[in-house]
Design a protein around this motif. Structure first.
Motif, PDB file in Angstrom:
ATOM      1  N   UNK A   1       0.842  -1.188   0.000  1.00 37.00           N
ATOM      2  CA  UNK A   1       0.000   0.000   0.000  1.00 37.00           C
ATOM      3  C   UNK A   1       0.885   1.249   0.000  1.00 37.00           C
ATOM      4  N   UNK A   2       0.482   2.238  -0.772  1.00 31.91           N
ATOM      5  CA  UNK A   2       1.158   3.521  -0.819  1.00 31.91           C
ATOM      6  C   UNK A   2       0.143   4.556  -0.337  1.00 31.91           C
ATOM      7  N   UNK A   3       0.550   5.391   0.631  1.00 31.75           N
ATOM      8  CA  UNK A   3      -0.401   6.332   1.216  1.00 31.75           C
ATOM      9  C   UNK A   3       0.083   7.775   1.080  1.00 31.75           C
ATOM     10  N   UNK A   4      -0.878   8.697   1.060  1.00 30.17           N
ATOM     11  CA  UNK A   4      -0.589  10.121   0.962  1.00 30.17           C
ATOM     12  C   UNK A   4       0.303  10.565   2.118  1.00 30.17           C
ATOM     13  N   UNK A   5       1.249  11.446   1.824  1.00 28.13           N
ATOM     14  CA  UNK A   5       2.227  12.030   2.752  1.00 28.13           C
ATOM     15  C   UNK A   5       3.376  11.090   3.100  1.00 28.13           C
ATOM     16  N   UNK A   6       3.350   9.877   2.604  1.00 28.63           N
ATOM     17  CA  UNK A   6       4.427   8.914   2.842  1.00 28.63           C
ATOM     18  C   UNK A   6       5.628   9.271   1.966  1.00 28.63           C
ATOM     19  N   UNK A   7       6.833   9.088   2.501  1.00 27.92           N
ATOM     20  CA  UNK A   7       8.064   9.255   1.726  1.00 27.92           C
ATOM     21  C   UNK A   7       8.434   7.880   1.174  1.00 27.92           C
ATOM     22  N   UNK A   8       8.710   7.818  -0.136  1.00 30.53           N
ATOM     23  CA  UNK A   8       9.014   6.533  -0.767  1.00 30.53           C
ATOM     24  C   UNK A   8      10.218   6.663  -1.693  1.00 30.53           C
ATOM     25  N   UNK A   9      10.868   5.541  -1.886  1.00 32.14           N
ATOM     26  CA  UNK A   9      11.919   5.377  -2.897  1.00 32.14           C
ATOM     27  C   UNK A   9      11.453   4.219  -3.768  1.00 32.14           C
ATOM     28  N   UNK A  10      11.556   4.383  -5.095  1.00 35.41           N
ATOM     29  CA  UNK A  10      11.144   3.304  -5.979  1.00 35.41           C
ATOM     30  C   UNK A  10      12.053   3.219  -7.193  1.00 35.41           C
ATOM     31  N   UNK A  11      12.184   2.007  -7.686  1.00 32.64           N
ATOM     32  CA  UNK A  11      12.931   1.718  -8.904  1.00 32.64           C
ATOM     33  C   UNK A  11      11.924   1.147  -9.893  1.00 32.64           C
ATOM     34  N   UNK A  12      11.964   1.650 -11.117  1.00 34.66           N
ATOM     35  CA  UNK A  12      10.975   1.247 -12.094  1.00 34.66           C
ATOM     36  C   UNK A  12      11.628   0.631 -13.322  1.00 34.66           C
ATOM     37  N   UNK A  13      11.013  -0.419 -13.837  1.00 42.64           N
ATOM     38  CA  UNK A  13      11.520  -1.075 -15.037  1.00 42.64           C
ATOM     39  C   UNK A  13      11.369  -0.209 -16.276  1.00 42.64           C
ATOM     40  N   UNK A  14      10.475   0.781 -16.221  1.00 46.13           N
ATOM     41  CA  UNK A  14      10.307   1.665 -17.374  1.00 46.13           C
ATOM     42  C   UNK A  14       9.736   2.999 -16.913  1.00 46.13           C
ATOM     43  N   UNK A  15      10.284   4.074 -17.478  1.00 48.77           N
ATOM     44  CA  UNK A  15       9.758   5.414 -17.259  1.00 48.77           C
ATOM     45  C   UNK A  15       9.217   5.894 -18.596  1.00 48.77           C
ATOM     46  N   UNK A  16       7.924   6.239 -18.634  1.00 49.04           N
ATOM     47  CA  UNK A  16       7.261   6.692 -19.856  1.00 49.04           C
ATOM     48  C   UNK A  16       7.000   8.189 -19.790  1.00 49.04           C
ATOM     49  N   UNK A  17       7.161   8.869 -20.919  1.00 50.16           N
ATOM     50  CA  UNK A  17       6.678  10.242 -21.036  1.00 50.16           C
ATOM     51  C   UNK A  17       5.250  10.130 -21.548  1.00 50.16           C
ATOM     52  N   UNK A  18       4.297  10.691 -20.787  1.00 47.31           N
ATOM     53  CA  UNK A  18       2.900  10.669 -21.210  1.00 47.31           C
ATOM     54  C   UNK A  18       2.558  11.876 -22.068  1.00 47.31           C
ATOM     55  N   UNK A  19       3.253  12.985 -21.861  1.00 46.62           N
ATOM     56  CA  UNK A  19       2.994  14.181 -22.635  1.00 46.62           C
ATOM     57  C   UNK A  19       3.496  15.414 -21.922  1.00 46.62           C
ATOM     58  N   UNK A  20       3.037  16.568 -22.423  1.00 44.96           N
ATOM     59  CA  UNK A  20       3.547  17.847 -21.972  1.00 44.96           C
ATOM     60  C   UNK A  20       2.413  18.807 -21.659  1.00 44.96           C
ATOM     61  N   UNK A  21       2.679  19.756 -20.778  1.00 44.81           N
ATOM     62  CA  UNK A  21       1.784  20.883 -20.579  1.00 44.81           C
ATOM     63  C   UNK A  21       2.452  22.049 -21.290  1.00 44.81           C
ATOM     64  N   UNK A  22       1.776  22.571 -22.284  1.00 46.46           N
ATOM     65  CA  UNK A  22       2.333  23.656 -23.076  1.00 46.46           C
ATOM     66  C   UNK A  22       1.701  24.983 -22.683  1.00 46.46           C
ATOM     67  N   UNK A  23       2.489  26.068 -22.767  1.00 47.69           N
ATOM     68  CA  UNK A  23       1.960  27.390 -22.410  1.00 47.69           C
ATOM     69  C   UNK A  23       0.876  27.839 -23.380  1.00 47.69           C
TER      70      UNK A  23
END
Length: 178
Positions: A156-178
């Motif tokens: 379980x992951x809860x709000x305000x918790x400090x976590x460290x994680x390693x991920x098999x893949x990091x995806x770019x979902x997109x951008x916020x443009x001005x």
């Protein structure tokens, strides 16, 4: 949600797959830019070549997570893989959980795909349908926040918790443009 402020160092393939290299607060690492569906129905990557060498607000998601560990420290960091820092796998992140959401699609209203468009074009909105009913955590890294896909997380992951994680893949979902 405050997106990550990043500099795009390189846009290009790695082993035939779409990949970009970003720098965040002086830390350089690679992310995967796989095909996503735009609101217009087209499948496209998120990143146009003209974004290279530009500063952007980017939304990243850690998927296929291999490990999430609660930590005592509120320190926030990005630690690229020592084996392959410009690849999109096995980077470590540490931050604070801002929120846990049951429907990631609700976070994607302003996210844009800009692949293939001219400089300055706002691109197309990301169709959030593929992320409906997907649980994720919003992790604050100090330089902005990223998403952590919770579908492959055993604890379980809860709000305000400090976590460290390693991920098999990091995806770019997109951008916020001005």
């Amino acid at each position: 949600m405050e997106l990550i402020n990043a500099h795009i160092d390189d846009v290009g393939p790695k082993n035939g797959q779409p990949r970009i290299i970003v720098s965040v607060d002086g830390t350089k690492f690679g992310v995967f830019d796989g095909y996503k569906q735009s609101k217009g129905g087209a499948l496209q990557v998120a990143t146009a070549e003209w974004l290279e060498q530009r500063d952007v607000e980017v939304l990243l998601m850690a998927t296929m997570t291999t490990e999430v560990v609660p930590v005592e420290s509120g320190e926030r960091l990005i630690d690229p893989s020592t084996d392959n820092p410009t690849g999109w796998q096995d980077h470590a992140f540490q931050g604070t959980v801002e929120a846990v959401v049951d429907d990631t699609a609700t976070l994607l209203e302003e996210i844009r795909l800009v692949d293939g468009f001219e400089p300055g074009d706002r691109g197309r909105g990301l169709d959030p349908a593929s992320l409906e009913d997907l649980s994720s955590a919003v992790i604050s890294l100090g330089c902005g926040a990223m998403l952590l896909d919770l579908s492959d997380v055993d604890q379980e992951v809860t709000t305000s918790e400090h976590v460290r994680f390693v991920s098999s893949r990091i995806d770019v979902l997109g951008y916020r443009l001005p």
